[in-house]
Design a protein around this motif. Structure first.
Motif, short mmCIF file in Angstrom:
data_model
loop_
_atom_site.label_atom_id
_atom_site.label_comp_id
_atom_site.label_asym_id
_atom_site.label_seq_id
_atom_site.Cartn_x
_atom_site.Cartn_y
_atom_site.Cartn_z
N ILE B 200 26.59 53.61 29.38
CA ILE B 200 28.02 53.33 29.58
C ILE B 200 28.25 51.83 29.72
N GLU B 201 27.44 51.21 30.59
CA GLU B 201 27.63 49.78 30.86
C GLU B 201 27.34 48.96 29.60
N GLY B 202 26.28 49.34 28.89
CA GLY B 202 25.90 48.63 27.67
C GLY B 202 27.00 48.72 26.62
N ALA B 203 27.57 49.92 26.45
CA ALA B 203 28.62 50.10 25.45
C ALA B 203 29.87 49.32 25.84
N GLN B 204 30.21 49.37 27.14
CA GLN B 204 31.43 48.66 27.58
C GLN B 204 31.26 47.14 27.46
N ALA B 205 30.09 46.65 27.89
CA ALA B 205 29.84 45.21 27.78
C ALA B 205 29.81 44.80 26.31
N GLY B 206 29.18 45.63 25.49
CA GLY B 206 29.09 45.34 24.06
C GLY B 206 30.47 45.28 23.42
N LEU B 207 31.32 46.24 23.77
CA LEU B 207 32.66 46.26 23.17
C LEU B 207 33.49 45.05 23.60
N LYS B 208 33.21 44.58 24.80
CA LYS B 208 33.86 43.36 25.26
C LYS B 208 33.47 42.19 24.34
N GLU B 209 32.16 42.12 24.02
CA GLU B 209 31.66 41.10 23.08
C GLU B 209 32.30 41.27 21.71
N PHE B 210 32.35 42.54 21.25
CA PHE B 210 32.95 42.86 19.95
C PHE B 210 34.38 42.30 19.89
N ARG B 211 35.15 42.54 20.96
CA ARG B 211 36.57 42.12 20.96
C ARG B 211 36.69 40.60 21.12
N ARG B 212 35.82 40.03 21.93
CA ARG B 212 35.88 38.59 22.18
C ARG B 212 35.52 37.77 20.94
N ASN B 213 34.70 38.35 20.06
CA ASN B 213 34.20 37.61 18.91
C ASN B 213 35.05 37.75 17.65
N GLN B 214 36.17 38.45 17.72
CA GLN B 214 37.03 38.58 16.54
C GLN B 214 37.47 37.18 16.11
N SER B 215 37.35 36.90 14.81
CA SER B 215 37.56 35.52 14.36
C SER B 215 39.02 35.09 14.49
N ASP B 216 39.96 36.02 14.28
CA ASP B 216 41.36 35.61 14.37
C ASP B 216 42.00 36.06 15.69
N GLY B 217 41.13 36.41 16.66
CA GLY B 217 41.65 36.79 17.97
C GLY B 217 42.19 38.19 18.05
N GLN B 218 42.43 38.81 16.90
CA GLN B 218 42.99 40.15 16.89
C GLN B 218 41.94 41.13 16.36
N VAL B 219 41.83 42.30 17.02
CA VAL B 219 40.82 43.26 16.58
C VAL B 219 41.32 43.98 15.33
N THR B 220 40.60 43.80 14.21
CA THR B 220 41.00 44.45 12.97
C THR B 220 40.23 45.75 12.75
N GLY B 221 38.98 45.78 13.23
CA GLY B 221 38.15 46.96 13.02
C GLY B 221 38.44 48.06 14.02
#
Lengths: 350, 333
Positions: B200-221
């Motif tokens: 749970i923690e790994g997935a939540q932390a990972g998704l935070k990284e996923f969202r933080r790394n979006q190049s245009d600031g907005q989540v497209t995927g």
């Protein structure tokens, strides 16, 4: 005698890949219903007017869903462009989902752009080819691999699933050059020949060499199966035949010329005698020669005579009909010709 | 909210390889009729008890011939084990055979045995991932491809046929390790998450990284979450029906004695799977659980794993799928 249908699947600017695939699946379904023994699918890359089947095993998987008895063969998977373990897994998968109908057709490849596209050398030749076949057979037949080759060293893993056919699906190897005919015979595999590509005389000579090498290699010459691919067109209307075929055969020849005079082909021919030979042979390819030398065209009676003629030359176990060489014949024209062939020609040889 | 069905295809000693494939194709057909959006097929090698599906694109082609609307995705093709040009050709072929229903699900691979069996170096393979994916997109969208990279050289060829979907089929990337989550975010693709493996923690932390790394600031995927599911008339029936199969899944992972999955399986048991990662129960209980999971991860899609472990008989899987489609899915639409 057995009969197959062969697809190389060119797609011109005015055709769509979706329709070409749909026609091929429908014709395979018809071939199954008409009692043809096998459908053979080519693997070819990068030249859509020559072919749009880089992935014959995907097409075969779709055909497996819509047919019951017909065998599903590749003619041929280009061994140097594949990882042998993956190819072993894929053929096994096709064998399972088709209920044991897979036929493994392989070749060394003669089209230089294929090798440039995959970043693979054309020069590694027969030693690698031989090693890959041995590795694939071992992957199919052993629980755990213990393979120490020059190119591959694989231990302590086994593929899953294994093929349904035991010990494994039949292996057919395509040959155009003299050295390959020898190789296939000495290894004891079945042989695939397309006289349009190899030329009649080299193909006949090659088949002879193949049988000699089979015997010399201690293989039973009666078990080595020879399958000959020929353009076939049957019609009751005598005059219709050549007119209908001229456009499609010329389209085929044109696409071959474009491909075999590409910069990649010229570079390869300069250093590789096998390619130079193929290139020279294909440069001479013309409509009259194909019609006279390499085809089965005519009324049902004429086609029976023609197959008897080829049988005198080759003594083959299977003839595989290239019912739409060039891909320009409309679907309905192809199915009509296939039906006539199955109803009036095939029974004379069964 | 989109719902897919996921297949990994384990095969126990007493099961038939052919029957496992036949069941999968039949269930994909049922999923299509019931209105599921996707069928997802794993690529796994060299371990019959864990999976007998090394070639999901071929199974995808067979399913394409047997279905009308359902999208057909890989979950996932292990990119380092493929030549990118061939993977581009195969996915395009599936897209054409299915009339635009292909979904390109990919991963970097984390099982050392896969690399061993392919005679490949695992670190190089993982490192080559981004170059391979870029090359695949180039192959789908350019008339002629010339590429001189660190790992791949392609000399001026037209990769044909092109996919039916333009510019190309949707791309989903599986993420387990934290660096992969960030990479998927930067690349702008959708992400496939299996919290049962990443925690749970790994997935939540990972998704935070996923969202933080979006190049245009907005989540497209999209965020797609994998959930083992068993729906029955009541919770007891569902719990009893799934237990043996989940235990088979965990046991197979433990027995594999390698990889991330084994380490994780040693920390898990049926009760934990039920409590934290699966939706097991009557339709209402399952819907509640999915609402909870959706909220925990910000899920856009679910990948429903109706036969984790592969030991649930085919007719029971169909029954569970029907109940789910009739009573759970409508609550999310």
């Amino acid at each position: 005698m057995e009969f197959g249908v062969f697809y190389q699947l060119p797609c011109d600017e005015d055709q769509t890949p979706q329709q070409r695939y749909a026609d091929t699946i429908a014709q395979s379904q018809l071939a199954d219903a008409l009692g043809f023994d096998s459908v053979w699918l080519a693997e070819l890359h990068f030249h859509p007017t020559f072919s749009i089947t880089p992935s014959p095993l995907l097409l075969a998987s779709a055909i497996a869903q819509t047919t019951k008895n017909i065998r599903l063969g590749t003619a041929v998977n280009l061994m140097p462009l594949h990882h042998p373990i993956r190819l072993a897994e894929e053929i096994a998968t096709l064998d399972i989902i088709s209920g044991g109908r897979a036929v493994f057709g392989i070749g060394r490849g003669i089209i230089p752009s294929h090798f440039e596209g995959f970043g693979v050398s054309m020069e590694e030749g027969r030693q690698r080819f031989d090693e890959c076949i041995r590795l694939i057979v071992e992957a199919w037949t052993k629980d755990e691999l213990d393979f120490q080759g020059e190119y591959y060293q694989i231990h302590d893993v086994g593929i899953a699933p294994k093929p349904m056919q035991k010990p494994h699906p039949p292996i057919h190897v395509a040959a155009t050059g003299a050295d390959t005919f020898e190789l296939v015979g000495s290894m004891g595999y079945n042989l695939l020949v397309a006289p349009v590509i190899a030329g009649n005389e080299p193909a006949i000579e090659g088949a002879k060499v193949y049988r000699e090498k089979l015997a010399q290699g201690g293989h039973d010459p009666d078990k080595g199966k020879l399958s000959v691919t020929l353009p076939i067109y049957v019609s009751e209307n005598r005059r219709e035949n050549e007119r209908v075929l001229e456009e499609t055969i010329n389209s085929y020849i044109k696409s071959v010329h474009v491909m075999m005079t590409s910069p990649a082909a010229n570079r390869a021919a300069a250093v590789n005698p096998r390619i130079a030979l193929v290139q020279a042979g294909l440069a001479k390819l013309n409509y009259q020669q194909v019609i006279q030398d390499n085809t089965v065209i005519g009324t049902p009676e004429e086609c029976v005579d023609r197959i008897n003629y080829f049988q005198g030359l080759f003594g083959a176990q299977e003839y595989s009909g290239w019912f739409n060489i060039g891909g320009r014949l409309p679907h309905e024209t192809v199915t009509k010709s296939m039906k006539l062939f199955a109803e009036k020609v095939m029974p004379k040889f069964r | 909210m989109q719902f897919g069905v996921f297949y990994q295809l384990p095969c126990g000693e007493e099961q038939s390889v052919s029957a496992r494939y036949d069941d999968t194709i039949a269930q994909a057909r049922l999923a299509d009729e019931l209105g599921f959006d996707n069928v997802w097929l794993a690529e796994l090698h060299f371990n019959k008890r864990f999976s007998i599906m090394p070639a999901p694109l071929m199974v995808g082609s067979a399913i394409a011939a047997a279905t009308q609307k359902i999208k057909i995705g890989t979950a996932v093709n292990l990119v380092p084990l493929h030549h990118p040009i061939r993977l581009a050709e195969e996915t395009a072929t599936l897209d054409l055979l299915s009339h635009g229903r292909a979904v390109f699900g990919i991963g970097r691979g984390s099982n050392p045995r896969h690399f061993l069996g392919y005679n490949l170096d695992m670190e190089e393979g993982r490192d080559s991932f981004q170059e391979a994916v870029d090359l695949i997109i180039k192959a789908w969208t350019s008339d002629e491809v010339t590429h001189k990279g660190k790992y791949f050289q392609v000399g001026g060829v037209s990769v044909e046929p092109k996919p039916q979907q333009k510019p190309h089929p949707p791309i989903y990337v599986a993420a387990n390790s934290p660096d992969t989550f960030g990479l998927v975010g930067r690349m702008g693709h959708s992400v496939l998450v299996a919290p049962m493996i990443s925690t749970i923690e790994g997935a939540q932390a990972g998704l935070k990284e996923f969202r933080r790394n979006q190049s245009d600031g907005q989540v497209t995927g999209k965020v797609n979450i994998n959930v083992p599911i068993f729906v029955a008339e009541n919770r007891k029936k569902a719990l009893d029906g799934f237990e043996g199969s989940i235990n088979n899944y965990l046991g197979t992972l433990r027995a594999a004695s390698h990889g991330r999955g084994m380490a994780r399986a040693n920390m898990l048991n049926y009760d934990l799977v039920d409590a934290d990662f699966a939706a097991i129960g009557d339709p209402e209980e399952c819907a509640d659980k999915l609402r909870q999971i959706k909220q925990m991860y910000g899920a856009d899609e679910f990948m429903c794993w109706f036969n984790t472990g592969g030991m649930v008989p085919g007719d029971e899987v169909s029954k569970s799928m029907r109940l789910f489609a009739e009573k759970v899915i409508p609550q999310f639409r």
